[in-house]
Design a protein around this motif. Sequence first.
Motif, mmCIF file in Angstrom:
data_model
loop_
_atom_site.group_PDB
_atom_site.id
_atom_site.type_symbol
_atom_site.label_atom_id
_atom_site.label_comp_id
_atom_site.label_asym_id
_atom_site.label_seq_id
_atom_site.Cartn_x
_atom_site.Cartn_y
_atom_site.Cartn_z
ATOM 1 N N ARG A 86 5.323 2.340 -4.358
ATOM 2 C CA ARG A 86 6.476 1.629 -4.907
ATOM 3 C C ARG A 86 6.474 1.656 -6.430
ATOM 4 N NH1 ARG A 86 6.734 -4.774 -4.557
ATOM 5 N NH2 ARG A 86 5.250 -4.409 -6.249
ATOM 6 N N GLU A 87 5.303 1.431 -7.033
ATOM 7 C CA GLU A 87 5.224 1.441 -8.489
ATOM 8 C C GLU A 87 5.526 2.828 -9.052
ATOM 9 O OE1 GLU A 87 4.744 -1.219 -10.621
ATOM 10 O OE2 GLU A 87 5.171 -2.219 -8.718
ATOM 11 N N GLN A 89 7.475 5.056 -7.647
ATOM 12 C CA GLN A 89 8.918 5.273 -7.484
ATOM 13 C C GLN A 89 9.710 4.563 -8.574
ATOM 14 O OE1 GLN A 89 9.495 3.902 -3.479
ATOM 15 N NE2 GLN A 89 9.045 5.906 -2.568
#
Length: 217
Positions: A86-87, A89
């Motif tokens: 997530r980070e 992305q």
Amino acid sequence: MDGSIESRVSQQVDDWLAWLPRWRPGTHRGRTRLCRICFGSPVIVAAGLATDVPHAVQHALAMRMKHLIDAEVDAYTETNLPLLRREIQLNEQRKAAASYHPAEGLDPAYTGLDLDPPATPDAPYLFTFAELARPEASAPPPAAPPPLTADEKAAIRAEVKLADRHAALVGNRVCLELSRHSERMRAAVAEFVEPWVLALLADLDTALDSPLWPRGI
């Protein structure tokens, strides 16, 4: 993983060997600092190219192996490390806000090298690639996400350690596979690179041999 790494390293070595006959001295300008990719690289050592090999030749191989390792780590992260994914992305979204990425999409032989040649006093000034890639020359970045909690930060740090451990594992495997190709890589350097280096040294010797210098000393 072993079979995949083995075949991919072999393919990248084949691609590097196919590129090597096209290499010429002076393809890249002289560097003013050590290359962090190549200097002391275990990949270059495993390939048998640590000594008496021009940097451009080393760099072309090192970047191919770096791309291979990065792809393996990305796949591992995508499957097993959701917070780190997530980070990454979110960071990619911030990078995508820039209007121009001059360093992206380059052939491995040129990836990671300085984009802009040194300026000369008599040359007209237009722009540099580095300036075009600056954030101030780009669209406004997306809104910042909410701050991470302490637990989220600890979890991400743990996932980063797992990603680093996997990268080291893949890197060791790549080096092992490269060592099995070192003989043919050294043979190719001797065939295609060393004649150019010897010709350069001969030209240099001729240039330094002034007719005004005394002979027989």
